[in-house]
Design an enzyme around this catalytic site. Structure first.
Site, short mmCIF file in Angstrom:
data_model
loop_
_atom_site.label_atom_id
_atom_site.label_comp_id
_atom_site.label_asym_id
_atom_site.label_seq_id
_atom_site.Cartn_x
_atom_site.Cartn_y
_atom_site.Cartn_z
N GLY A 211 0.66 -0.17 2.72
CA GLY A 211 1.23 1.16 2.97
C GLY A 211 0.45 2.27 2.25
CG ASP A 212 -0.42 2.47 -1.68
OD1 ASP A 212 0.42 3.37 -1.53
OD2 ASP A 212 -0.32 1.57 -2.55
CB SER A 213 -3.98 1.26 4.34
OG SER A 213 -4.39 0.01 3.97
N1 ARG Z 1 -4.28 -2.83 3.87
C1 ARG Z 1 -3.30 -2.25 3.04
C2 ARG Z 1 -2.55 -1.19 3.82
O1 ARG Z 1 -2.56 -1.21 5.00
C3 ARG Z 1 -3.86 -1.76 1.76
C4 ARG Z 1 -4.18 -2.88 0.91
C5 ARG Z 1 -4.74 -2.47 -0.39
N2 ARG Z 1 -4.67 -3.64 -1.18
C6 ARG Z 1 -5.07 -3.73 -2.43
N3 ARG Z 1 -4.85 -4.83 -3.06
N4 ARG Z 1 -5.65 -2.74 -3.00
O2 ARG Z 1 -1.81 -0.43 3.26
#
Ligand code: ARG
Length: 265
Positions: A211-213
């Site tokens: 969700g931070d993506s």
């Molecule tokens: N793909 C994730 C998203 O859609 C973000 C993942 C980031 N993960 C991490 N371990 N930094 O929100």
């Protein structure tokens, strides 16, 4: 297998309860954290109102940053492709997504990184129906700031498998070299060094998460202004020891992003 790496991550996210490796945006509804202030976003704390005014929440469950008053920079894996698109709502101007003072604007057009195939090139631009009157975030145009300690922020999960957040959370993570990042093994061995930049604590505990993506990783430049060095892209789980967060290396794509933005008008 390099092609469709991101697609495979999305599938993995759907198949496994605690998504091991995932880039798929979460669609969970924002809610407050019932467990109180001691459970913080993978090591984060609440951002103050106005602290990161360029932060944007996107309705598909991703983050973004205001590249221009009417253009949001996010991750390619957060969008479906390029073309006219009025389905996305951008929310900005409030750390509280449920605040009546939050500004909400619809998208008109999406531009996914040319050549994006789920492996690298994880950036996209979203054109908004009208400008949002908030400060924009400059992107890094050289590698000068691709080091040091970075700020991360988002409304994503506050722990692996956790709920999306109502209030913006923030944390700081140190740069991790490409060599160290690759040495984390697994998906990290496929790291595209030129296009991706890693950050996190060796012992884990602080990270971006689902969700931070699409949200920015940023720091101060030599003049004391915020500069965006990364876009939240992927990681194996969240905040695991020895498993850094991987971010799109914005400086590498600065010219492409600038050209794409001028195409959006
Ligand atoms: N793909 C994730 C998203 O859609 C973000 C993942 C980031 N993960 C991490 N371990 N930094 O929100």
């Amino acid at each position: 297998m390099k092609i469709f790496k991101h697609v495979k991550r999305c599938i993995a996210a759907g198949a496994v309860a605690l998504a091991a490796i995932s880039m798929s945006p979460s669609t969970a509804i924002a809610q407050s954290d019932p467990s109180g202030p001691s459970t913080r976003v993978v090591g984060g704390t609440r951002a103050a109102q106005g602290e990161f005014p360029f932060m944007v929440r996107l309705s598909m469950g991703c983050g973004g940053s205001l590249y221009a008053k009417d253009i949001v920079l996010t991750a390619a894996h957060c969008v479906d492709g390029s073309g006219p698109n009025t389905s996305i709502t951008a929310t900005a101007g409030s750390v509280d997504l449920q605040s009546t003072s939050a500004v909400k604007v619809r998208s008109t057009h999406v531009l996914q990184a040319p050549g994006y195939n789920g492996n690298g090139k994880d950036w996209a631009l979203i054109k908004l129906a009208k400008p949002i009157n908030l400060p924009t975030l400059n992107i890094a145009t050289t590698t000068a700031y691709d080091n040091g300690t970075f700020d991360i922020a988002g409304w994503g999960a506050n722990r692996e498998g956790g709920a999306q957040q109502r209030y913006l959370l923030k944390a700081k993570v140190p740069f991790i070299s490409d060599a160290t990042c690759k040495a984390a093994g697994g998906s990290y061995s496929g790291l595209i060094a030129a296009e991706e930049i890693c950050a996190g604590l060796q012992q884990g505990g602080v990270d971006t998460c689902q969700g931070d993506s699409g949200g920015p990783m940023f720091r101060k430049d030599s003049a004391g202004a915020w500069v965006q060095v990364g876009i939240v892209s992927w990681g194996e789980g969240c905040a695991r020891a020895g498993k850094p967060g991987v971010y799109t290396q914005v400086s590498y794509f600065a010219t492409a992003i600038k050209n794409a933005a001028s195409q959006l008008g």
